[in-house]
Each structure stands twice: as structure tokens, then as C-alpha cells.
Motif scaffolding. Sequence first.
Motif, PDB file in Angstrom:
ATOM      1  N   ASP A  11       0.855  -1.175   0.000  1.00  0.00           N
ATOM      2  CA  ASP A  11       0.000   0.000   0.000  1.00  0.00           C
ATOM      3  C   ASP A  11       0.898   1.232   0.000  1.00  0.00           C
ATOM      4  O   ASP A  11       1.749   1.377   0.876  1.00  0.00           O
ATOM      5  N   VAL A  35      -0.161  -9.974  -3.979  1.00  0.00           N
ATOM      6  CA  VAL A  35      -0.589  -8.780  -3.245  1.00  0.00           C
ATOM      7  C   VAL A  35      -1.766  -9.168  -2.358  1.00  0.00           C
ATOM      8  O   VAL A  35      -2.780  -9.697  -2.840  1.00  0.00           O
ATOM      9  N   PRO A  47      -5.150  -1.752   3.884  1.00  0.00           N
ATOM     10  CA  PRO A  47      -4.616  -0.835   2.878  1.00  0.00           C
ATOM     11  C   PRO A  47      -5.638   0.211   2.451  1.00  0.00           C
ATOM     12  O   PRO A  47      -6.843  -0.018   2.470  1.00  0.00           O
ATOM     13  N   ARG A  54      -3.120  -1.796  -6.257  1.00  0.00           N
ATOM     14  CA  ARG A  54      -1.852  -2.202  -5.655  1.00  0.00           C
ATOM     15  C   ARG A  54      -1.172  -3.264  -6.515  1.00  0.00           C
ATOM     16  O   ARG A  54       0.042  -3.203  -6.742  1.00  0.00           O
ATOM     17  N   THR A 130       4.940   2.439   4.740  1.00  0.00           N
ATOM     18  CA  THR A 130       3.664   3.050   4.375  1.00  0.00           C
ATOM     19  C   THR A 130       3.074   3.782   5.575  1.00  0.00           C
ATOM     20  O   THR A 130       2.569   4.901   5.451  1.00  0.00           O
TER      21      THR A 130
END
Length: 142
Positions: A11, A35, A47, A54, A130
Motif C-alpha cells: 500500500d 498482493v 490498505p 496495488r 507506508t
Amino acid sequence: MTHVIAQGTFDILHPGHVHYLRDAKAFGDRLTVIVARRENVTHKEPPILPNRQRRDMVSALDPVDDARVGHPDDIFAPIEEMEPDVIALGHDQHHDETAIEEELARRGVECTVRRAGPRDPEYEGELLSTGRIIDRILEERG
């Protein structure tokens, strides 16, 4: 040909992701990235970006030969299907290598589990997480 599988949430892509995937690719000849589905991310905040977005971003990275969204119910199902030689974990991923190896053996999948090395920031203020990126956005623009 040595097939490597890497997995993660991915993410808001950042240099730490690129480092992980470069290390993963160096473990073999072909790199497939799984993912994580948003609904399967339970160890941290889910996310922000949709699954397909993604996946598409990860797929565009040079080290990646193929990217797919994970299975909705069984994270090991794609691994059983693809029968990789190596599973690459990020250096800071929460996964337990021994538990993964045991589950793979139980399912009859023979592969090695390896962990990528860490990447230190290359300059002051570089963000390799992230969560840290989101925190910085909230600090500066929230």
C-alpha cells in the motif's frame, strides 16, 4: 529456472518495497508477487488503495515478472498452485519462517523460505514504511 514468490500489502509504494522485491528477484530467475487482499490484512491497518490498483503498481516494477491478488480464503492456495522454489519474506514482515515451512510441508510444497535484507535510509528523512508515509501526510497536511 528458479521461481520466487514474494508477498505483501504494498500500500503506497516506497523504496523499501522496491528493495524487498529486488532482493527477492535476486533469489531466483522469475519473481511472482502476491498482493494481499484488503480483507485479509489483519495484522495492521487495512490498505488504503484497492487490491487491483496495488497489484497493477507492483506489476509495473522492474524486478516483477508477474503480480496477482491473493486468494480470498487461503493465503497458501496460490503457492500450492505455482509450486515456487523460494518464498521471499521482507526483512520486517511479521511472518514466522518456521510456521510457513511447516505449513508448506504439510501441504506437500517443497520450497525454501528466505528473508530479504534490510534497507537503510539513503538520506535523512527518507520514509521506508507506508505507515510512516501516512503519518507524515497527516502531520503536514492533516
